[in-house]
Design a protein around this motif. Sequence first.
Motif, PDB file in Angstrom:
ATOM      1  N   GLY A   8       0.794  -1.222   0.000  1.00  0.00           N
ATOM      2  CA  GLY A   8       0.000   0.000   0.000  1.00  0.00           C
ATOM      3  C   GLY A   8       0.823   1.266   0.000  1.00  0.00           C
ATOM      4  O   GLY A   8       0.277   2.356  -0.228  1.00  0.00           O
ATOM      5  N   ARG A   9       2.118   1.160   0.253  1.00  0.00           N
ATOM      6  CA  ARG A   9       2.985   2.342   0.260  1.00  0.00           C
ATOM      7  C   ARG A   9       3.428   2.656  -1.172  1.00  0.00           C
ATOM      8  O   ARG A   9       3.298   1.843  -2.089  1.00  0.00           O
ATOM      9  CB  ARG A   9       4.207   2.088   1.156  1.00  0.00           C
ATOM     10  CG  ARG A   9       3.861   1.666   2.575  1.00  0.00           C
ATOM     11  CD  ARG A   9       3.152   2.758   3.364  1.00  0.00           C
ATOM     12  NE  ARG A   9       3.996   3.909   3.583  1.00  0.00           N
ATOM     13  CZ  ARG A   9       4.840   4.026   4.615  1.00  0.00           C
ATOM     14  NH1 ARG A   9       4.929   3.051   5.515  1.00  0.00           N
ATOM     15  NH2 ARG A   9       5.566   5.111   4.756  1.00  0.00           N
ATOM     16  N   VAL A  10       3.978   3.855  -1.359  1.00  0.00           N
ATOM     17  CA  VAL A  10       4.354   4.335  -2.692  1.00  0.00           C
ATOM     18  C   VAL A  10       5.876   4.400  -2.806  1.00  0.00           C
ATOM     19  O   VAL A  10       6.543   5.045  -1.988  1.00  0.00           O
ATOM     20  CB  VAL A  10       3.744   5.724  -2.965  1.00  0.00           C
ATOM     21  CG1 VAL A  10       4.206   6.259  -4.322  1.00  0.00           C
ATOM     22  CG2 VAL A  10       2.219   5.647  -2.922  1.00  0.00           C
ATOM     23  N   LEU A  11       6.417   3.737  -3.818  1.00  0.00           N
ATOM     24  CA  LEU A  11       7.870   3.742  -4.037  1.00  0.00           C
ATOM     25  C   LEU A  11       8.355   5.146  -4.375  1.00  0.00           C
ATOM     26  O   LEU A  11       7.703   5.874  -5.121  1.00  0.00           O
ATOM     27  CB  LEU A  11       8.236   2.809  -5.193  1.00  0.00           C
ATOM     28  CG  LEU A  11       8.237   1.308  -4.933  1.00  0.00           C
ATOM     29  CD1 LEU A  11       8.466   0.552  -6.247  1.00  0.00           C
ATOM     30  CD2 LEU A  11       9.314   0.932  -3.927  1.00  0.00           C
ATOM     31  N   HIS A  33       5.011   4.088  -7.911  1.00  0.00           N
ATOM     32  CA  HIS A  33       4.109   2.929  -7.959  1.00  0.00           C
ATOM     33  C   HIS A  33       3.613   2.583  -6.557  1.00  0.00           C
ATOM     34  O   HIS A  33       4.393   2.501  -5.615  1.00  0.00           O
ATOM     35  CB  HIS A  33       4.855   1.730  -8.556  1.00  0.00           C
ATOM     36  CG  HIS A  33       4.050   0.476  -8.623  1.00  0.00           C
ATOM     37  ND1 HIS A  33       3.117   0.237  -9.603  1.00  0.00           N
ATOM     38  CD2 HIS A  33       4.030  -0.610  -7.813  1.00  0.00           C
ATOM     39  CE1 HIS A  33       2.570  -0.944  -9.403  1.00  0.00           C
ATOM     40  NE2 HIS A  33       3.097  -1.482  -8.322  1.00  0.00           N
ATOM     41  N   ARG A  34       2.302   2.387  -6.426  1.00  0.00           N
ATOM     42  CA  ARG A  34       1.739   1.956  -5.138  1.00  0.00           C
ATOM     43  C   ARG A  34       1.851   0.441  -5.050  1.00  0.00           C
ATOM     44  O   ARG A  34       1.371  -0.283  -5.915  1.00  0.00           O
ATOM     45  CB  ARG A  34       0.288   2.393  -4.996  1.00  0.00           C
ATOM     46  CG  ARG A  34      -0.277   2.115  -3.598  1.00  0.00           C
ATOM     47  CD  ARG A  34      -1.701   2.635  -3.454  1.00  0.00           C
ATOM     48  NE  ARG A  34      -1.771   4.078  -3.552  1.00  0.00           N
ATOM     49  CZ  ARG A  34      -1.538   4.911  -2.540  1.00  0.00           C
ATOM     50  NH1 ARG A  34      -1.203   4.429  -1.350  1.00  0.00           N
ATOM     51  NH2 ARG A  34      -1.619   6.214  -2.714  1.00  0.00           N
ATOM     52  N   LEU A  35       2.493  -0.023  -4.006  1.00  0.00           N
ATOM     53  CA  LEU A  35       2.850  -1.432  -3.901  1.00  0.00           C
ATOM     54  C   LEU A  35       1.649  -2.305  -3.567  1.00  0.00           C
ATOM     55  O   LEU A  35       0.910  -2.052  -2.629  1.00  0.00           O
ATOM     56  CB  LEU A  35       3.942  -1.613  -2.837  1.00  0.00           C
ATOM     57  CG  LEU A  35       5.294  -0.995  -3.212  1.00  0.00           C
ATOM     58  CD1 LEU A  35       6.152  -0.803  -1.976  1.00  0.00           C
ATOM     59  CD2 LEU A  35       6.011  -1.852  -4.245  1.00  0.00           C
ATOM     60  N   ARG A  36       1.503  -3.389  -4.350  1.00  0.00           N
ATOM     61  CA  ARG A  36       0.456  -4.385  -4.158  1.00  0.00           C
ATOM     62  C   ARG A  36       1.082  -5.648  -3.575  1.00  0.00           C
ATOM     63  O   ARG A  36       2.310  -5.794  -3.557  1.00  0.00           O
ATOM     64  CB  ARG A  36      -0.212  -4.704  -5.490  1.00  0.00           C
ATOM     65  CG  ARG A  36      -0.757  -3.486  -6.240  1.00  0.00           C
ATOM     66  CD  ARG A  36      -0.993  -3.804  -7.702  1.00  0.00           C
ATOM     67  NE  ARG A  36       0.258  -4.146  -8.370  1.00  0.00           N
ATOM     68  CZ  ARG A  36       0.329  -4.610  -9.625  1.00  0.00           C
ATOM     69  NH1 ARG A  36      -0.771  -4.770 -10.327  1.00  0.00           N
ATOM     70  NH2 ARG A  36       1.510  -4.902 -10.154  1.00  0.00           N
TER      71      ARG A  36
END
Length: 294
Positions: A39-42, A156-159
């Motif tokens: 859910g965090r963003v790289l 990119h928002r991590l899935r």
Amino acid sequence: MKLSHDIPLTPIDEALEILRTSVPRITGSELVTLADACGRVLTEKLVASANVPSHANSAMDGYAVCTRDLVGEPIKLKVVQRIVAGQVGKPLSEGEAARIFTGAPLPEGANAVVIQENCSLDGDQVEILKMVEPGENLRKVGEDIQAGEILLEAGHRLRPQDIGLAASTGLTQLLVQRKLTVAVMTTGDELVRPGVELKDGQIYNSNYFMLSALLRILNAEVIELGVVEDDLVSTMQALEEAASLADCIVSTGGVSVGEEDHVKTAVEAVGGLELWKLAIKPGKPFASGKVRDT
């Protein structure tokens, strides 16, 4: 900037655009473990540091062979070893085969795997019933991921599948955008925290728990300001405190035109109002503005 009470109601799409353009982007990054990264963003590109797979391995259960040995009729090879995933076999010599299982490293001297359905075992001799080509039924080095390959772009928002991708290259931490900090303020003398016995005229503060749960789903860090008393000075003080602690303030209650609705007036006193009243019911008495840069 003060808005008059007769300002036209703002359509919801227009209001959303105002909010999108007026809210500043947060800055700053932090390293988090893979377990905390979903859910965090790289904030930087995710680059593979290793090949996946790191070694040639069998894609099927069967027998590792050298295709140069597959001559004659019938084709029989001596089975000299058994290799499972996690083991490293010994080199094969001419005329030899290895019993091999899916994921096991290919032994030196072999260049293909014959699936077990196309083999017949008799003692330590295996008969090859169907020919294979070099490289058949193998996973080659770097077939899935090559070292140096860009796997994910910054922003990119991590899935969940991205976390698995990062783990497959051996990473344990990722650099992501820091969490948005949101101060949640509820107003109303009638509000009490759940678990406290209600007195006459009181209700439980359910809005705080709903809002904080929604914010945490978005990976925001929630700061609880508690219940603010229904007076202008207390509301102004709470807003100024929140502005010093958080990137964003979310309040509930106190933005209509009642005598005990102080939030709108307090925002105008310590900051500025950018949006008030939406063309929607329920939800018309919505306000948005800034206290300092928050």
